[in-house]
Design a protein around this motif. Structure first.
Motif, PDB file in Angstrom:
ATOM      1  N   ASP A 108      23.190 -57.596   1.451  1.00 43.01           N
ATOM      2  CA  ASP A 108      22.582 -56.263   1.507  1.00 43.01           C
ATOM      3  C   ASP A 108      22.701 -55.676   2.908  1.00 43.01           C
ATOM      4  N   ASN A 109      22.560 -56.518   3.930  1.00 43.62           N
ATOM      5  CA  ASN A 109      22.665 -56.045   5.307  1.00 43.62           C
ATOM      6  C   ASN A 109      24.090 -55.656   5.662  1.00 43.62           C
ATOM      7  N   GLU A 110      25.060 -56.292   5.020  1.00 41.57           N
ATOM      8  CA  GLU A 110      26.473 -56.054   5.324  1.00 41.57           C
ATOM      9  C   GLU A 110      27.094 -54.924   4.519  1.00 41.57           C
ATOM     10  N   SER A 111      26.351 -54.359   3.579  1.00 40.12           N
ATOM     11  CA  SER A 111      26.958 -53.476   2.583  1.00 40.12           C
ATOM     12  C   SER A 111      27.687 -52.275   3.184  1.00 40.12           C
ATOM     13  N   ARG A 112      27.308 -51.827   4.384  1.00 35.91           N
ATOM     14  CA  ARG A 112      27.957 -50.678   5.000  1.00 35.91           C
ATOM     15  C   ARG A 112      29.133 -51.060   5.893  1.00 35.91           C
ATOM     16  N   ASP A 113      29.302 -52.346   6.180  1.00 38.14           N
ATOM     17  CA  ASP A 113      30.390 -52.782   7.057  1.00 38.14           C
ATOM     18  C   ASP A 113      31.713 -52.781   6.297  1.00 38.14           C
ATOM     19  N   LYS A 114      32.768 -52.300   6.944  1.00 37.28           N
ATOM     20  CA  LYS A 114      34.076 -52.227   6.305  1.00 37.28           C
ATOM     21  C   LYS A 114      35.015 -53.320   6.781  1.00 37.28           C
ATOM     22  N   ASN A 115      34.577 -54.126   7.740  1.00 43.05           N
ATOM     23  CA  ASN A 115      35.406 -55.232   8.205  1.00 43.05           C
ATOM     24  C   ASN A 115      34.559 -56.475   8.379  1.00 43.05           C
ATOM     25  N   ARG A 116      35.187 -57.611   8.303  1.00 40.32           N
ATOM     26  CA  ARG A 116      34.483 -58.890   8.323  1.00 40.32           C
ATOM     27  C   ARG A 116      33.666 -59.083   9.598  1.00 40.32           C
ATOM     28  N   GLY A 197      10.426 -63.441   8.690  1.00 41.63           N
ATOM     29  CA  GLY A 197      10.320 -64.652   7.902  1.00 41.63           C
ATOM     30  C   GLY A 197       9.433 -65.679   8.586  1.00 41.63           C
ATOM     31  N   ALA A 198       8.759 -66.475   7.795  1.00 42.54           N
ATOM     32  CA  ALA A 198       7.880 -67.497   8.353  1.00 42.54           C
ATOM     33  C   ALA A 198       8.650 -68.460   9.247  1.00 42.54           C
ATOM     34  N   LYS A 199       9.924 -68.723   8.912  1.00 42.13           N
ATOM     35  CA  LYS A 199      10.759 -69.612   9.726  1.00 42.13           C
ATOM     36  C   LYS A 199      11.806 -68.841  10.528  1.00 42.13           C
ATOM     37  N   SER A 200      12.418 -67.845   9.908  1.00 38.50           N
ATOM     38  CA  SER A 200      13.498 -67.105  10.574  1.00 38.50           C
ATOM     39  C   SER A 200      12.983 -66.056  11.564  1.00 38.50           C
ATOM     40  N   LYS A 201      11.693 -65.734  11.486  1.00 44.30           N
ATOM     41  CA  LYS A 201      11.041 -64.792  12.392  1.00 44.30           C
ATOM     42  C   LYS A 201      11.675 -63.401  12.307  1.00 44.30           C
ATOM     43  N   HIS A 202      11.992 -62.796  13.450  1.00 43.20           N
ATOM     44  CA  HIS A 202      12.339 -61.377  13.476  1.00 43.20           C
ATOM     45  C   HIS A 202      13.837 -61.122  13.274  1.00 43.20           C
ATOM     46  N   TYR A 203      14.100 -60.133  12.413  1.00 42.17           N
ATOM     47  CA  TYR A 203      15.469 -59.632  12.232  1.00 42.17           C
ATOM     48  C   TYR A 203      15.368 -58.121  12.143  1.00 42.17           C
ATOM     49  N   LEU A 204      16.104 -57.423  13.008  1.00 42.98           N
ATOM     50  CA  LEU A 204      16.062 -55.967  13.043  1.00 42.98           C
ATOM     51  C   LEU A 204      17.487 -55.441  13.142  1.00 42.98           C
ATOM     52  N   ARG A 205      17.830 -54.478  12.304  1.00 40.99           N
ATOM     53  CA  ARG A 205      19.185 -53.916  12.308  1.00 40.99           C
ATOM     54  C   ARG A 205      19.123 -52.416  12.062  1.00 40.99           C
ATOM     55  N   HIS A 225      26.317 -50.152  14.674  1.00 41.44           N
ATOM     56  CA  HIS A 225      25.123 -50.938  14.339  1.00 41.44           C
ATOM     57  C   HIS A 225      24.582 -51.643  15.576  1.00 41.44           C
ATOM     58  N   LEU A 226      23.270 -51.791  15.589  1.00 44.04           N
ATOM     59  CA  LEU A 226      22.554 -52.583  16.580  1.00 44.04           C
ATOM     60  C   LEU A 226      21.780 -53.651  15.823  1.00 44.04           C
ATOM     61  N   GLN A 227      21.817 -54.882  16.303  1.00 46.35           N
ATOM     62  CA  GLN A 227      21.169 -55.977  15.585  1.00 46.35           C
ATOM     63  C   GLN A 227      20.396 -56.861  16.561  1.00 46.35           C
ATOM     64  N   TYR A 228      19.155 -57.181  16.180  1.00 47.27           N
ATOM     65  CA  TYR A 228      18.294 -58.009  17.024  1.00 47.27           C
ATOM     66  C   TYR A 228      17.729 -59.151  16.191  1.00 47.27           C
ATOM     67  N   THR A 229      17.810 -60.363  16.701  1.00 50.47           N
ATOM     68  CA  THR A 229      17.212 -61.531  16.048  1.00 50.47           C
ATOM     69  C   THR A 229      16.405 -62.307  17.072  1.00 50.47           C
ATOM     70  N   ASN A 230      15.266 -62.848  16.625  1.00 47.77           N
ATOM     71  CA  ASN A 230      14.410 -63.634  17.506  1.00 47.77           C
ATOM     72  C   ASN A 230      13.630 -64.630  16.659  1.00 47.77           C
ATOM     73  N   ASP A 231      14.056 -65.895  16.711  1.00 47.58           N
ATOM     74  CA  ASP A 231      13.356 -66.933  15.962  1.00 47.58           C
ATOM     75  C   ASP A 231      12.581 -67.857  16.904  1.00 47.58           C
ATOM     76  N   ASP A 233      13.327 -69.703  19.130  1.00 41.73           N
ATOM     77  CA  ASP A 233      14.241 -70.648  19.771  1.00 41.73           C
ATOM     78  C   ASP A 233      15.399 -69.915  20.432  1.00 41.73           C
ATOM     79  N   GLU A 234      15.774 -68.789  19.859  1.00 41.78           N
ATOM     80  CA  GLU A 234      16.903 -68.026  20.389  1.00 41.78           C
ATOM     81  C   GLU A 234      16.689 -66.546  20.140  1.00 41.78           C
ATOM     82  N   GLU A 235      16.915 -65.740  21.151  1.00 39.02           N
ATOM     83  CA  GLU A 235      16.796 -64.291  21.051  1.00 39.02           C
ATOM     84  C   GLU A 235      18.150 -63.672  21.364  1.00 39.02           C
ATOM     85  N   ARG A 236      18.583 -62.748  20.508  1.00 40.77           N
ATOM     86  CA  ARG A 236      19.898 -62.148  20.707  1.00 40.77           C
ATOM     87  C   ARG A 236      19.905 -60.714  20.226  1.00 40.77           C
ATOM     88  N   THR A 237      20.518 -59.852  21.015  1.00 41.97           N
ATOM     89  CA  THR A 237      20.738 -58.457  20.641  1.00 41.97           C
ATOM     90  C   THR A 237      22.235 -58.188  20.710  1.00 41.97           C
TER      91      THR A 237
END
Length: 320
Positions: A108-116, A197-205, A225-231, A233-237
């Motif tokens: 569902d998150n990838e549905s707008r992407d036209k390339n892998r 998510g209780a385990k995956s924590k934050h996901y923002l796109r 697109h801008l994507q942010y994840t923070n579990d 253990d690791e934070e990445r934008t």
């Protein structure tokens, strides 16, 4: 190796294959099995709808299912495969706004992407490992109830999911999207996705797309697109931008080609990590419900000291 050679076929070659390869054959055992699975899915949907509440013959429950086999190759990560499923069951007994969704929710998150590469979700497998059974099982183990709504005044489409993913990761997901038709040929779309998510924590796109229609079959688009994840253990934008052209042909055929650039965001600075061209082709093969989607791309990866190299992706997809 012969079993890998099909991955390196560009879309242009596939488009000139003998017509018979993609022709619709007479109904046979394969079609009867496809019909049987579709019937079973709809029977399950109506049984579940009837168990929940009173059913309406004029508004029966329905179900859809996608089964995919993704294959990928490049000279650094070598060859890998990943099975994926995604399904949706509409349950009118819970009002038309509620449905049950299951399978790989990243689709569902990838549905707008036209390339892998634009989806930024792909994580290479361990060296010399072609298939990760545990990862495939966990990625396809999402189950959620979805409430969908469209505000008539603002024209904002929203989805709210409550469910479980990766076997034991209870999560809440919110998506809001709005589209503006600026002129007869130009439209803009903005989409915001947040998942906790209780385990995956934050996901923002955030997805932001501008589209210029050249005619009924061709358009030029820019997808950022801008994507942010923070579990914890690791934070990445990260960020990515695809500028591409799309041609829609008869018989559900589609051609995309363009340039992708992307990288990470550190200290409010957008770093350029990779860039290069891509070309993707999609069309039915043998059956109207069976699709083949090859992609060729030529990217680098500064973070891993990888120069520009040829990569290939192939998706086989059955729609029920």
């Amino acid at each position: 190796m012969k079993q890998r050679s099909y991955l390196l076929l560009p879309a242009a070659i596939l488009s000139v294959f003998p017509t018979a390869l993609f022709a619709q054959e007479e109904p046979n055992w394969v079609d009867s099995q496809h019909h049987s699975i579709r019937t079973t899915l709809h029977d399950w949907a109506n049984s579940l709808d009837g168990w929940i509440g009173d059913t309406d013959p004029n508004r029966p429950a329905s179900a859809g299912l996608r089964i995919m086999l993704d294959s990928e190759w490049n000279r650094y990560d070598r060859f890998s495969i990943k099975p994926r499923i995604r399904g949706k069951i509409k349950l009118p007994a819970l009002k038309n706004k509620v449905s049950l969704v299951f399978g790989d929710d990243e689709l569902d998150n990838e549905s707008r992407d036209k390339n892998r590469i634009g989806s930024t979700y792909a994580v290479p497998l361990e060296k010399n490992k072609r298939y990760d059974r545990k990862q495939a099982r966990e990625d396809n183990a999402s189950l959620a109830l979805r409430w969908s709504e469209t505000t008539k005044r603002l024209g904002i489409k929203t989805d709210i999911d409550v469910g479980v993913r990766a076997v034991n990761d209870i999560y809440l997901r919110f998506r809001a999207a709005k589209e503006w038709q600026l002129t007869e040929n130009i439209r803009t779309r903005l989409e915001q996705i947040y998942r906790y998510g209780a385990k995956s924590k934050h996901y923002l796109r955030t997805n932001f797309e501008n589209n210029y229609a050249q005619n009924d079959q061709t358009f030029i688009a820019n997808h950022l697109h801008l994507q942010y994840t923070n579990d914890f253990d690791e934070e990445r934008t990260s960020w990515g931008n695809s500028f591409y052209r799309q041609h829609d042909f008869a018989e559900y055929k589609r051609l995309n080609y363009g340039i992708y650039i992307g990288g990470n965001v550190k200290n409010k600075r957008f770093d350029l990590n990779q860039y290069g061209p891509f070309i993707t082709w999609r069309q039915p093969i043998l059956r109207r419900w069976l699709f083949i989607q090859p992609e060729l791309h030529y990217y680098n990866d500064k973070a891993q000291d990888r120069i520009h190299h040829l990569g290939a992706f192939l998706r086989l997809e059955a729609i029920f």
